[in-house]
Write a protein that holds these residues in place. Structure first.
Motif, PDB file in Angstrom:
ATOM      1  N   ASP A 194      92.303  81.406  90.425  1.00 22.47           N
ATOM      2  CA  ASP A 194      90.990  81.524  91.321  1.00 22.47           C
ATOM      3  C   ASP A 194      89.969  80.387  90.954  1.00 22.47           C
ATOM      4  N   TYR A 213      90.227  77.955  88.853  1.00 24.73           N
ATOM      5  CA  TYR A 213      90.853  76.565  89.081  1.00 24.73           C
ATOM      6  C   TYR A 213      91.141  75.759  90.642  1.00 24.73           C
ATOM      7  N   ALA A 214      91.218  77.091  91.468  1.00 28.77           N
ATOM      8  CA  ALA A 214      91.376  76.618  92.857  1.00 28.77           C
ATOM      9  C   ALA A 214      89.750  76.091  93.428  1.00 28.77           C
ATOM     10  N   LEU A 215      88.806  77.130  92.863  1.00 33.99           N
ATOM     11  CA  LEU A 215      87.407  76.751  93.093  1.00 33.99           C
ATOM     12  C   LEU A 215      87.099  75.616  92.572  1.00 33.99           C
ATOM     13  N   LEU A 256      89.147  72.791  91.991  1.00 31.09           N
ATOM     14  CA  LEU A 256      89.433  71.821  92.711  1.00 31.09           C
ATOM     15  C   LEU A 256      88.786  71.488  94.042  1.00 31.09           C
ATOM     16  N   HIS A 257      88.374  72.796  94.535  1.00 33.34           N
ATOM     17  CA  HIS A 257      87.843  72.976  96.045  1.00 33.34           C
ATOM     18  C   HIS A 257      86.437  72.151  95.872  1.00 33.34           C
ATOM     19  N   ASP A 258      85.599  72.523  94.705  1.00 35.37           N
ATOM     20  CA  ASP A 258      84.355  71.805  94.581  1.00 35.37           C
ATOM     21  C   ASP A 258      84.487  70.292  93.948  1.00 35.37           C
ATOM     22  N   ALA A 282      86.523  68.513  95.287  1.00 33.61           N
ATOM     23  CA  ALA A 282      86.999  67.369  96.725  1.00 33.61           C
ATOM     24  C   ALA A 282      85.666  66.969  97.395  1.00 33.61           C
ATOM     25  N   THR A 333      83.255  69.178  98.899  1.00 31.73           N
ATOM     26  CA  THR A 333      82.752  70.111  99.954  1.00 31.73           C
ATOM     27  C   THR A 333      81.321  70.746  99.429  1.00 31.73           C
ATOM     28  N   LYS A 381      81.177  76.911  98.096  1.00 26.58           N
ATOM     29  CA  LYS A 381      81.985  77.936  97.212  1.00 26.58           C
ATOM     30  C   LYS A 381      82.555  78.922  98.455  1.00 26.58           C
ATOM     31  N   SER A 382      83.868  79.456  98.359  1.00 32.35           N
ATOM     32  CA  SER A 382      84.303  80.336  99.254  1.00 32.35           C
ATOM     33  C   SER A 382      83.807  81.607  98.812  1.00 32.35           C
ATOM     34  N   ARG A 395      87.873  87.725  95.815  1.00 30.56           N
ATOM     35  CA  ARG A 395      89.182  87.011  95.403  1.00 30.56           C
ATOM     36  C   ARG A 395      90.502  87.591  95.217  1.00 30.56           C
TER      37      ARG A 395
END
Length: 102
Positions: free
Chosen positions: A62, A64-66, A68-70, A72, A74, A77-78, A82
């Motif tokens: 989770d 690591y996905a955050l 990568l998301h940050d 990118a 955007t 944060k989601s 989780r």
């Protein structure tokens, strides 16, 4: 002739050997009176360890996905629960039950 330091050095090794022998004998007697825990508890410890590893893997995934998301661009944060925070179906600890019969 003899100094106190020489006498202490000469007696240090025999005293250490006697002390370690007494400790080994006491440890052997203590183990005879208190046997090891039953083997079925080892399975419970193993299962708890496997569950802890699974939860840790979910947390790392989770985060690591955050990351990568940050990265990118955007910056958002989601929100929400989780994966590692959701209760597992049939999980007695997550449901608040201890696993013992009522």
């Amino acid at each position: 002739m003899f100094e106190v330091q020489d006498v202490v050095m000469a007696l240090a090794m025999p005293v250490l050997m006697c002390a370690s022998g007494i400790y080994a004998a006491a440890a052997a007697l203590w183990r005879q009176r208190r046997p090891s825990p039953p083997p079925y508890s080892q399975a419970g410890i193993r299962l708890a360890g496997e569950r802890a590893v699974a939860v840790a893997e979910a947390v790392v995934a989770d985060q690591y996905a955050l990351l990568l998301h940050d990265a990118a661009g955007t910056g958002a944060k989601s929100s929400g629960v989780r994966h590692h925070e959701r209760p597992v179906a049939g999980d007695r600890a997550a449901e608040g039950r201890s696993g013992e019969a009522p």
